[in-house]
Design a protein around this motif. Structure first.
Motif, PDB file in Angstrom:
ATOM      1  N   THR A   1     -10.526  46.833   5.966  1.00 64.00           N
ATOM      2  CA  THR A   1     -10.770  47.795   7.040  1.00 64.00           C
ATOM      3  C   THR A   1     -11.992  47.395   7.866  1.00 64.00           C
ATOM      4  N   LEU A   2     -12.180  48.092   8.972  1.00 65.25           N
ATOM      5  CA  LEU A   2     -13.357  47.834   9.803  1.00 65.25           C
ATOM      6  C   LEU A   2     -14.649  48.049   9.015  1.00 65.25           C
ATOM      7  N   GLU A   3     -14.672  49.086   8.193  1.00 71.51           N
ATOM      8  CA  GLU A   3     -15.871  49.353   7.398  1.00 71.51           C
ATOM      9  C   GLU A   3     -16.125  48.212   6.414  1.00 71.51           C
ATOM     10  N   GLN A   4     -15.069  47.695   5.804  1.00 68.18           N
ATOM     11  CA  GLN A   4     -15.208  46.595   4.853  1.00 68.18           C
ATOM     12  C   GLN A   4     -15.575  45.296   5.553  1.00 68.18           C
TER      13      GLN A   4
ATOM     14  N   ALA B   1     -22.316  49.979   8.049  1.00 70.36           N
ATOM     15  CA  ALA B   1     -20.925  49.577   8.253  1.00 70.36           C
ATOM     16  C   ALA B   1     -20.141  50.666   8.974  1.00 70.36           C
ATOM     17  N   GLN B   2     -20.385  51.923   8.631  1.00 65.08           N
ATOM     18  CA  GLN B   2     -19.653  53.015   9.271  1.00 65.08           C
ATOM     19  C   GLN B   2     -20.002  53.136  10.750  1.00 65.08           C
ATOM     20  N   ALA B   3     -21.269  52.952  11.086  1.00 61.04           N
ATOM     21  CA  ALA B   3     -21.672  53.021  12.492  1.00 61.04           C
ATOM     22  C   ALA B   3     -21.043  51.882  13.293  1.00 61.04           C
ATOM     23  N   LEU B   4     -21.110  50.666  12.751  1.00 61.76           N
ATOM     24  CA  LEU B   4     -20.500  49.520  13.441  1.00 61.76           C
ATOM     25  C   LEU B   4     -18.997  49.722  13.612  1.00 61.76           C
ATOM     26  N   ALA B   5     -18.319  50.193  12.573  1.00 60.57           N
ATOM     27  CA  ALA B   5     -16.880  50.412  12.647  1.00 60.57           C
ATOM     28  C   ALA B   5     -16.535  51.483  13.676  1.00 60.57           C
TER      29      ALA B   5
END
Length: 363
Positions: free
Chosen positions: A145-148, A196-200
């Motif tokens: 996922t984007l977060e990963q 990671a959550q902000a970037l995603a």
């Protein structure tokens, strides 16, 4: 010869039949008229029986967010700041945006990108515009996922060459970042998960780059910017050119992995693709189907960035793409790659290839 189109009228089971004579002077105009109707009334695509295709569709303001990382404007703004900040690299000189530039559809126009100490990457930097729609990121799907995926480039020794503890120290000692993270996530130290959550979340907003394309306007019921030639190219995309076997739905990608004959097995530029993740022989040389949204802004193309001209790229697809044969030493090699059966010789003429190319300009 006549081409018969069957279009299902919205809200009824009535079929409208329109015959377009391929020999008539107004053939392209006749076809174009079918695609100036709502999408639900378009002619059905010609795809292989086992393809679970989805109809093309307009895009929302941002890609769907997972339940454990709900969308917010504040989080997207924080992610945008991180995305553009070279502080996320060891050298303090490379940002995510260094390889994914906004004015290049979030690609970078190079065959491969430069990273830490000017090292060259191994694969072409793909556009991130549709990254929020992919369940398995990177060309080989290793990112999940984007977060990963978000932290992978930061720790990659060829890309940003940092490590997570030092990154967190840098962010946590920055008063502006501490305050902004606290506003989005609440009090406490900045964590890898929050980063990671902000970037995603920011990357899920990048679909907005497609909002003003002629194709997106067509999907929204405003076909005025599409010429007859471009709409004929759309028809070819959906039929004779076989593009919709792999490029469909809102993102124009099946999000699967296919071998298009470009693994260069046993030669310079060899890349085993998805096999490096799964270790399955059938995945040798397979790469994720990229979205075609904004495709004409993301040259050069393919996982290795070796295709620099769209006319030449279409010529390769027209011939069915390369089908390498094993040499004497490779005859019994279980890893020798096999080009996907999805790819077939198309026998498109110059006018058809020109129309298809003209359609790609609208994406």
């Amino acid at each position: 010869m006549k081409t018969l189109f069957l279009g299902l009228t919205l809200g009824t089971l009535t079929l409208n039949a329109v015959a377009c004579d391929e020999q008539a002077a107004d053939y392209k105009t006749c076809i174009a008229q079918q695609y100036r109707q709502p999408v639900a009334q378009w002619p059905s695509p010609l795809v292989d029986a086992d393809v679970q295709w989805q109809e093309m569709a307009a895009l929302p303001a941002h890609a769907p967010a997972p339940p454990d990382n709900p969308f917010s404007e504040a989080k997207a703004e924080l992610g945008k700041k991180l995305f553009n900040d070279p502080k996320l690299s060891r050298s303090g000189q490379i940002a995510c945006a260094s390889c994914h530039e906004a004015d290049m559809a979030f690609a970078d126009g190079r065959r491969v990108s430069f990273g830490h100490d000017r090292q060259s990457g191994r694969r072409n930097a793909p556009s991130l515009a549709m990254s929020g729609y992919s369940p398995a990121l990177f060309w080989d799907g290793r990112g999940g996922t984007l977060e990963q995926q978000a932290m992978h480039p930061i720790v990659d020794p060829v890309e940003m060459a940092f490590d997570i503890p030092q990154l967190l120290q840098r962010l946590n000692t920055n008063s502006a970042y501490r305050e902004e993270f606290a506003q989005v996530f609440g009090p406490g130290p900045i964590t890898p998960q929050q980063t990671a959550q902000a970037l995603a979340t920011f990357q899920r907003t990048l679909v907005s780059a497609t909002r003003n394309t002629a194709f997106e306007q067509l999907l929204r019921g405003r076909p005025q910017r599409m010429s007859d030639e471009q709409l004929y190219g759309l028809h070819l995309f959906r039929t004779k050119a076989r593009c919709m076997n792999c490029h469909f739905g809102p993102a124009l990608s099946d999000e699967q992995f296919h071998n298009v004959g470009l693994s260069y097995y046993g030669r310079k530029y060899e890349d085993l693709g998805r096999y490096e993740v799964t270790r399955k022989p059938e995945d040798v040389g397979a790469f994720r189907t990229p979205s075609l949204r904004l495709v004409m802004k993301t040259a050069p193309w393919m996982h290795n960035g070796l295709f620099v001209n769209m006319e030449g790229t279409l010529a390769f697809y027209n011939m069915g793409m390369p089908r390498p044969r094993p040499n004497a030493q490779q005859v019994n090699d279980p890893l020798f790659p096999r080009t996907s059966d999805r790819l077939k010789a198309l026998n498109m003429d110059k006018d058809e290839l020109r129309a298809l190319r003209s359609f790609l300009d609208t994406l």
